[in-house]
Write an enzyme that holds these catalytic residues in place. Structure first.
Site, short mmCIF file in Angstrom:
data_model
loop_
_atom_site.label_atom_id
_atom_site.label_comp_id
_atom_site.label_asym_id
_atom_site.label_seq_id
_atom_site.Cartn_x
_atom_site.Cartn_y
_atom_site.Cartn_z
CB CYS A 45 -0.99 0.12 1.13
SG CYS A 45 -2.20 1.18 0.86
CD GLN A 48 1.33 3.04 -9.77
OE1 GLN A 48 0.20 2.65 -10.00
NE2 GLN A 48 2.00 3.86 -10.53
CG HIS A 132 8.47 -4.02 -13.82
ND1 HIS A 132 8.68 -3.92 -15.24
CD2 HIS A 132 9.61 -3.96 -13.40
CE1 HIS A 132 9.89 -3.95 -15.67
NE2 HIS A 132 10.39 -4.00 -14.14
N GLY A 158 1.66 7.06 -8.93
CA GLY A 158 0.46 6.64 -8.38
C GLY A 158 -0.62 7.81 -8.11
CG ASP A 217 10.14 -0.81 -17.74
OD1 ASP A 217 9.49 0.31 -17.60
OD2 ASP A 217 10.82 -1.18 -16.56
CD GLU A 389 8.27 1.11 -21.14
OE1 GLU A 389 8.76 2.07 -20.26
OE2 GLU A 389 7.32 0.51 -20.74
CD GLU A 393 7.38 5.65 -18.14
OE1 GLU A 393 8.34 5.89 -17.33
OE2 GLU A 393 6.72 4.59 -18.32
#
Lengths: 493, 478
Positions: A45, A48, A132, A158, A217, A389, A393
């Site tokens: 938690c 994200q 991922h 997130g 990635d 990617e 980003e």
């Protein structure tokens, strides 16, 4: 565990690398139905985990959080995040056996231990989701054959995932089903439903594969996203100091410049970024970028080769086993650079000044984006995946540099990205040694147009404009950006 | 000698002349009020005087070197903006309801401490101001957690703490409750007595005693007060036809709350809330700044995560029964100061209204034919048709608010949540809007209306709920 990708025959490697389909809106007509009434348990938690959970619950799904016993007993931040927002929280033992879908949103490095703890508790026929694919593809984690394995990866931090959802929009998202683990054929429908639950379907969804996601990635983050931004920033700063530009000014130009420059990239691609320059500066930046591409291409290719062969992940995992000795050493070194230690000066730098006085960074970014894209596509990755990617980003990472320089960037990104970034940076700096000797303050630190009459050759300008606009990253970029035009502009400093 | 001397002042935006040939003189210790309808140039004048806009003609400020007050001009904007610790403004309006351990903005106390340091101000004076404006309670809160009225107070505290020789306040009363207004007026009187020159931009009636000089603007010119357009009654147009049909109710129980409480750590923001709203009822919701009104409404508009931990039934469905927030939002038309605050800065007027069909902040979906018709009808009805392609944020504040009001009614929803809908509107617009609410209410729509002033409410309200410190103190027929 063996590297999954390396166990595949070549044709299957190419097959999985080549999955990239930009999905149309009507493929999401079933909404969240495939997950309605199912028990969804999120592991982890952090940013994200919390924000995706808030979205999924607000979409009418049943969400709870499984945390490690110590996190609950010691009331750590993850426990507070979940309970303060009135989610049900329990230990793995309490919640995992009830789950129809387990969403793993822990940091990459913990995946092996988390999955080893979670998998024996999962019920027959449940689904496991990743954001991922490193654990599956590089570490070769084998998942029980009755379990369906999917991936839903929002391509934003997130906090952004939540902010866009409550505005009634979403962030671009990548979804995938692991071909080795789809025993009931339900993986794709569940991945789509999960994506709708986070709002991702409104901003453009790419149907990808675990392999394509991981290999692209890793390549993106090591080269253009983190590695080159770090190298370019440090070299630019050092050059300005060498040439007697005020240190505070130089620090500010570098810290915020990449954010302002890449904001233009976000809206209009490489073309949009280049169009912010005057015509003479554009022609210069184009030529410098061509030179940079020639110098750096072998390095980009080496990174892609090491990623494909599994060499990169093997070497990095050796460092994990060695208590992160290299990572921690390199991290400390980055904290000691002159750029990092010089505070941004109290000077006002206007939006356009960042382009005019930092043309070198525009050239770095053009070269880096195009090289990363070209190298990925040559290696069998589809242009859509390569776009996300590389170009997509870059502004997101630039944003972290504007916050608290390279230290912040390396803190925010994953340890995997950080490790690759240092490898690139160490190799790239010496490679650019001769080139940097040719750079003067007209490219970095002072206005490129100063003392020039602004004239250009018509034919040359036409040709350069065409070359910029027709690069393959621009062609695919125009299509993908259309789907996310409504995304709120990332702020500028 | 006059503190401010203005002669033949003009301000141009491009080819447009927004202020025409203004001349007036303000002395130390005087209180002036600038009035005029939305778009008449009030804010522009304030900005021109404070040097934020370029003007032509004479604009001379002669500070008094003997005055104990600092030789400065301060313009307090009607719109308050704050940033997080990283200098970023990327907030969304529901953010203060989500709880995340990492704190991103500074606290009110920290903000004030910084401000005091920057201007070398005395803490004793701050204490006085905090007490008068009843502001101690919010000192430990994060900037994004406090309500719009509390933000306004923060601006006022800063301005009155600094006490510059010339103080211009744009919309000083926005979002303040009745008591806070009276307290503010006391402070403003003290300020002019201390030798400050005050310029208020406001159409309010309950002004401080020191406000003895008036300027009325109309289309950028000074006009005699009795001739001003803003005092004239607007001619009522017939309502768009789609607003005449009654909303389609799915349940007679619109809201049912049983023993509802909201708390952060040990601090209760709401407690003991038992509240029923039936279809067609029209509620007034009142309470002082910070009493929990916005939090209560956020539980209804599906913006608050703690709704899942409470007994709340909306439109006949219990929260947490598998409904999505979009299922709830599609039945509600919402306007609030916070929504306005965080509204999409890239949206045109037309897109802003149209986004009401989708309950989104900005428009991302295409309109169907019937929706386009409805949009056009409503734009014309609200006198916004001519500016439909302008960016919402470029309109005067009052007009922006009117466009967002249009957004709330465009889908003819079952429930209208009107949280201080007339904040920032002048008297004429307020009367016009409330008249509009009265007219629409005849189709049987359910309404929750938040407003501080009895004189500025629609006539159609049937029930009243009053909150104080998070608890219900009045719950009755009106």
């Amino acid at each position: 565990m063996a590297n999954y990708f390396n166990t595949l025959p070549l044709r299957e490697q190419l097959n999985q690398l080549g999955v990239a389909e930009f999905m149309s809106n009507d493929e999401f007509a079933d909404g969240v139905d495939a997950l309605k009434g199912k028990k969804i348990v999120i592991v982890g938690c952090g940013a994200q985990g919390l924000n995706q959970g808030l979205n999924l619950r607000d979409s009418g799904l049943d969400i709870s959080y499984a945390l490690r016993k110590e996190a609950i007993e010691q009331k750590r931040d993850s426990w507070k995040n979940a309970t303060d927002n009135n989610f049900k929280v329990g230990t793995y033992d309490e919640l995992i056996p009830t789950a129809d879908l387990v969403i793993n949103l822990t940091p990459d490095k913990q995946h092996t231990s988390v999955i080893n703890a979670v998998m024996p508790l999962m019920k027959q026929g449940a689904t496991l989701s990743y954001s991922h694919g490193f654990n599956i593809v590089e570490e070769g984690m084998q998942i029980r054959k009755d379990i369906t394995v999917i991936m839903v990866a929002p391509k934003c931090p997130g906090s952004e995932v939540r902010a866009e959802y409550v505005r009634g929009f979403g962030v671009p998202t990548l979804i995938a089903v692991h071909p080795e683990n789809d025993p009931e054929g339900k993986g794709f429908d569940q991945a789509k439903a999960y994506c709708v639950g986070t709002g991702g379907h409104r901003a453009g969804v790419l149907n990808s594969s675990f392999v394509a996601e991981v290999k692209s990635d890793l390549m993106g983050e090591q080269t253009i996203l983190c590695g080159l931004l770090q190298t370019g920033s440090i070299l630019s700063f050092d050059k300005m100091i060498e040439k007697g530009i005020d240190a505070g000014y130089a620090s500010k130009l570098v810290q915020y410049g990449v954010e302002v420059v890449t904001e233009a990239l976000k809206h209009g691609g490489v073309t949009g970024m280049m169009d912010r320059l005057s015509n003479p500066a554009k022609i210069k930046a184009y030529k410098v970028a061509e030179e940079l591409k020639q110098i750096m291409r072998p390095l980009f290719q080496k990174h892609q080769d090491d990623i494909m062969s599994g060499t990169f992940s093997r070497v990095m995992m050796e460092d994990w086993a060695n208590g992160d000795a290299n990572l921690l050493k390199w991290r400390a070194e980055t904290g000691e650079t002159a750029f990092e230690k010089t505070p941004a000066g109290d000077v006002k730098i206007g939006d356009q000044e960042y382009f005019d006085n930092y043309t070198l960074m525009v050239a770095f970014i053009k070269a880096g984006v195009e090289l990363a894209f070209e190298t990925m596509v040559e290696a069998g990755i589809q242009p859509e995946s390569a776009y996300y990617e590389s170009l997509h980003e870059t502004p997101l990472i630039a944003n972290t540099i504007a916050r608290k320089k390279l230290f912040e960037m390396n803190r925010v990104i994953s340890d995997t990205a950080e490790y690759g970034c240092y490898l690139f940076d160490q190799a790239c700096k010496p490679l650019l040694g001769d080139f940097m000797k040719t750079v003067d303050t007209d490219l970095v630190g002072k206005n490129y147009n100063e003392g020039k009459d602004g004239s250009v050759d018509n034919q040359e300008l036409v040709e350069i404009n065409e070359a910029i606009r027709n690069h393959p990253v621009e062609i695919v970029g125009r299509k993908l950006r259309k789907a996310m035009t409504a995304m709120k502009a990332i702020k500028t400093a | 000698m006059a503190l401010l001397n203005i002669e033949n002042l003009f301000v141009h935006y491009g080819l447009k002349t927004v202020l025409h040939n203004l001349s007036f003189t303000i002395n130390a210790g005087e209180g002036w009020v600038i009035r005029g309808e939305s778009g008449s140039g009030k804010t522009t004048l304030g900005k021109a005087i404070s040097g934020q806009l370029r003007s032509t003609g004479q604009l001379k400020i002669d500070f008094n070197p003997q005055s104990p007050l600092p030789a400065e001009v301060l313009f307090v904007e009607s719109w308050y903006r704050f940033t997080n610790l990283e200098g970023d403004r990327n907030f969304y309006y529901q953010q203060r309801y989500n709880h995340y351990q990492r704190k991103d903005t500074s606290t009110v106390a920290h903000e004030l401490e910084q401000y005091g340091k920057e201007h070398s101000l005395s803490n004793a004076r701050l204490e006085e101001l905090l007490t008068t404006l009843n502001y101690h309670e919010v000192l430990d809160e994060q900037l994004f957690e406090i309500s719009s009225g509390e933000h306004k107070k923060l601006q006022l505290v800063k301005a009155l703490w600094l006490q510059p020789q010339l103080l211009i306040i744009d919309q000083p009363y926005t979002g303040l409750d009745v008591r806070s207004r009276a307290n503010l007026n006391t402070l403003l009187n003290q300020y002019t007595t201390a030798g400050g020159a005050l310029l208020l931009i406001s159409n309010d009636m309950e002004l401080p005693e020191c406000g003895t000089h008036f300027i009325t603007l109309e289309a950028g010119r000074i006009v005699p007060a009795d001739k001003a357009l803003y005092l004239k009654e607007q001619i009522a147009k017939p309502l768009p036809t789609f607003l005449l049909s009654p909303p389609q109710y799915t349940s007679q129980d619109i809201i049912s709350m049983h023993d509802v409480a909201v708390r952060y750590d040990e601090k209760y923001v709401l407690s003991d809330i038992h509240w029923q709203v039936k279809a067609g009822e029209r509620w007034l919701l009142q309470g002082p700044n910070g009493s929990g009104k916005s939090t209560l409404l956020s539980l209804i508009t599906a913006d608050h995560p703690q709704a899942y931990a409470n007994h709340i039934t909306l439109f006949g469905v219990k929260r947490g029964d598998g409904e999505s927030i979009w299922d709830i939002k599609k039945r509600i038309g919402l306007i609030s100061p916070e929504l306005h605050w965080y509204f999409d800065a890239n949206a045109t007027v037309s897109q802003s209204l149209a986004s009401g069909f989708f309950d989104s902040n900005g428009q991302y979906q295409k309109l169907r034919y019937a929706q386009k018709q409805q949009l056009e009808e409503l734009l014309k009805f609200l006198n916004l048709f001519d500016v439909r392609n302008e960016l919402l944020t470029t309109l005067p504040l009052g007009k922006q608010r009117l466009a967002l009001l249009g957004r709330t009614i465009i889908k003819n929803p079952q429930l209208l949540v009107l949280d201080e809908p007339c904040q920032g509107l002048d008297h004429q617009q307020t009367r016009y809007f409330n008249h509009l609410v009265d007219t629409i209410s005849k189709n049987g729509v359910t309404i929750i209306y938040v407003g501080h002033f009895e004189s500025q409410l629609p006539a159609c309200l049937t029930h009243k709920l009053v909150l104080a410190q998070g608890k219900m103190v009045v719950n009755e027929s009106y």
